[in-house]
Design an enzyme around this catalytic site. Structure first.
Site, short mmCIF file in Angstrom:
data_model
loop_
_atom_site.label_atom_id
_atom_site.label_comp_id
_atom_site.label_asym_id
_atom_site.label_seq_id
_atom_site.Cartn_x
_atom_site.Cartn_y
_atom_site.Cartn_z
N SER A 1 0.84 -1.20 0.00
CA SER A 1 0.00 0.00 0.00
C SER A 1 0.87 1.25 0.00
O SER A 1 1.90 1.30 0.68
CB SER A 1 -0.89 0.00 1.25
N TYR B 1 -2.42 5.64 -5.23
CA TYR B 1 -3.53 6.53 -5.54
C TYR B 1 -2.89 7.75 -6.17
O TYR B 1 -1.74 8.08 -5.87
CB TYR B 1 -4.25 6.97 -4.27
N THR C 1 -4.96 2.24 -8.11
CA THR C 1 -6.30 1.95 -7.59
C THR C 1 -7.26 3.03 -8.11
O THR C 1 -7.06 4.22 -7.86
CB THR C 1 -6.29 1.92 -6.05
N LYS D 1 -6.32 -1.41 -10.78
CA LYS D 1 -7.06 -2.17 -9.75
C LYS D 1 -8.40 -1.48 -9.45
O LYS D 1 -8.42 -0.28 -9.17
CB LYS D 1 -6.22 -2.23 -8.47
N HIS E 1 -12.51 -3.55 -3.88
CA HIS E 1 -11.82 -3.01 -2.70
C HIS E 1 -12.27 -3.74 -1.42
O HIS E 1 -12.41 -3.15 -0.36
CB HIS E 1 -12.11 -1.51 -2.58
C1 LIG Z 1 -7.75 -3.08 6.05
C2 LIG Z 1 -7.72 -2.90 4.56
C3 LIG Z 1 -6.95 -1.88 4.02
C4 LIG Z 1 -6.89 -1.74 2.64
N1 LIG Z 1 -6.07 -0.77 2.11
C5 LIG Z 1 -5.96 -0.66 0.76
C6 LIG Z 1 -5.07 0.29 0.18
O1 LIG Z 1 -4.35 1.01 0.86
N2 LIG Z 1 -5.05 0.38 -1.19
C7 LIG Z 1 -5.81 -0.44 -1.99
O2 LIG Z 1 -5.76 -0.34 -3.22
N3 LIG Z 1 -6.63 -1.36 -1.46
C8 LIG Z 1 -6.72 -1.50 -0.12
N4 LIG Z 1 -7.55 -2.45 0.41
C9 LIG Z 1 -8.28 -3.37 -0.48
C10 LIG Z 1 -7.44 -4.64 -0.74
O3 LIG Z 1 -6.32 -4.35 -1.55
C11 LIG Z 1 -8.27 -5.72 -1.47
O4 LIG Z 1 -8.86 -5.16 -2.63
C12 LIG Z 1 -9.37 -6.34 -0.58
O5 LIG Z 1 -8.93 -6.42 0.75
C13 LIG Z 1 -9.72 -7.74 -1.10
O6 LIG Z 1 -10.72 -8.32 -0.34
P1 LIG Z 1 -10.44 -9.37 0.86
O7 LIG Z 1 -9.98 -8.56 2.03
O8 LIG Z 1 -11.76 -9.99 1.09
O9 LIG Z 1 -9.38 -10.34 0.40
C14 LIG Z 1 -7.63 -2.61 1.80
C15 LIG Z 1 -8.41 -3.63 2.35
C16 LIG Z 1 -8.44 -3.79 3.73
C17 LIG Z 1 -9.25 -4.93 4.30
#
Ligand SMILES: Cc1cc2nc3c(=O)[nH]c(=O)nc-3n(C[C@H](O)[C@H](O)[C@H](O)COP(=O)(O)O)c2cc1C
Length: 349
Positions: A110, A132, A158, A222, A246
């Site tokens: 991230s 981002y 993203t 993404k 997401h």
């Molecule tokens: C706690 C948390 C923080 C996240 N932070 C980001 C992030 O900083 N950037 C991003 O593109 N996606 C972020 N995501 C989305 C994840 O990259 C991913 O798309 C998502 O967690 C997939 O679903 P899953 O948790 O059911 O595997 C985040 C997800 C979670 C749960």
């Protein structure tokens, strides 16, 4: 007794996190946007799909190796970008990256990581930066340059976050409860956090070319949930598209990625790289996602919960899912990852 386990199970990991983590951290990890409909449906949508196993195939040796952006990776499932990993374990992204380096697993970091890109790169893991873009694109450049210098091999843009969606938390938000030292450590010293956290609301296909030029790296997009958008991304120069909602944290009631993936694969054809995430909880889910059209499958919450036990916890998660995937591939009659899609394993509803 909880905590003694020879393998990884998502439900157990979640229960242990419930005991071990401060409530705002656990709530931040698990909460979906709005009413949480998309977050809740994500996993169910994978489990609703059915397989057509093949028989009389030699599955004596199963190989999980696959090629992503022209380079071999040992596992077809990888770590999605998530913030606040150091709120789960003091070593955060560094422990995650060490486990990935050992397993030969790809890691996406991230842009809001709590460890420096240099520390992550020093583990030797193959890693991609998630980015981002800010309204004023030039404000995004320093973070991108830091990541390139630390060895990021691709940029994941993203695109599902023109605004951060509203989430309903019971008490303090994680941002109020978290040490600011764990946030934004890769942003330039003295940068204005408010401006750097701002998300661009005017992203367009031209930003893919801009990112490619600024970083010199392949760009993965993404947050795509439609075939027409996937085609637009590839036409604009994206190296791959990543089907994601997401983790149900942006537009509530967005379609499950398990439903969107076949549409995206059909639109882009067999040769473009397509990844997916959202609600993947087991090695069998990974096989179903590969069968539904993915070249690689990413997980967010599963490895973050595994991180509660640091590098060893992530290692256990990797080994468990790898063993489950090998077993599922044997039972489905496929011996390699590239064999999965052409085998037509997925039963069309
Ligand atoms: C706690 C948390 C923080 C996240 N932070 C980001 C992030 O900083 N950037 C991003 O593109 N996606 C972020 N995501 C989305 C994840 O990259 C991913 O798309 C998502 O967690 C997939 O679903 P899953 O948790 O059911 O595997 C985040 C997800 C979670 C749960």
């Amino acid at each position: 007794m909880r905590g003694v386990s020879t393998g990884y199970r998502f439900a157990d990991a979640l229960a242990r996190a419930g005991d071990a983590l401060p409530a705002p951290v656990l709530e931040y990890l698990m909460t979906g946007a709005g009413e949480g409909i998309s977050a809740a449906e994500a996993g169910e949508a994978w489990r609703a799909l059915r397989l057509r196993p093949r028989v009389l195939r030699d599955v004596s040796t199963v190989d999980l190796t696959t090629q992503l952006l022209g380079e071999a990776t040992h596992l077809p499932f990888a770590v999605a970008p998530t913030t606040l990993q150091r709120a789960v374990h003091p070593e955060g992204e560094v422990a995650m990256a060490r486990a990935c380096a050992t397993a030969g697993q790809l890691l996406v970091v991230s842009s809001n990581a709590g460890s420096t890109f240099a520390e992550i790169g020093a583990t030797g893991a193959r890693w991609w930066l998630q980015a981002y873009l800010t309204q004023d694109r030039s404000r995004s450049a320093p973070v991108l340059e830091t990541a390139v210098a630390a060895g990021a091999q691709a940029v994941v843009l993203t695109v599902d976050t023109p605004v951060v969606s509203t989430k309903r938390y019971a008490g303090d938000t994680v941002w109020e409860a978290t040490d600011p030292a764990l946030l934004r450590v890769n942003f330039p010293v003295g940068a204005d956090p408010a401006q750097d956290a701002e998300k661009a609301t005017d992203l367009g296909p031209a930003d893919i070319a801009w990112l490619t030029t600024v970083t010199g790296l392949p760009v993965v997009v993404k947050g795509v949930l439609r075939g027409d958008d996937a085609v637009r991304c590839l036409e604009a120069g994206a190296a791959a598209v990543w089907v994601s909602s997401h983790g149900g944290r942006q537009l509530d009631r967005a379609v499950p990625t398990a439903s969107a993936l076949p549409e995206v694969r059909d639109a882009v054809g067999e040769h473009a790289e397509v990844y997916v995430d959202g609600g993947v909880r087991t090695g069998l889910d990974v096989l179903v996602a590969l069968a539904a059209g993915a070249d690689a499958v990413f997980a967010g919450r599963a490895p973050v919960l595994a991180l509660l036990d640091g590098e060893e916890g992530v290692w256990t998660w990797q080994q468990t899912w790898a063993a489950e995937l090998v077993e599922a591939m044997r039972l489905a009659g496929v011996a390699t990852v590239p064999q999965v899609r052409p085998a037509g394993l997925l039963a069309r509803p």
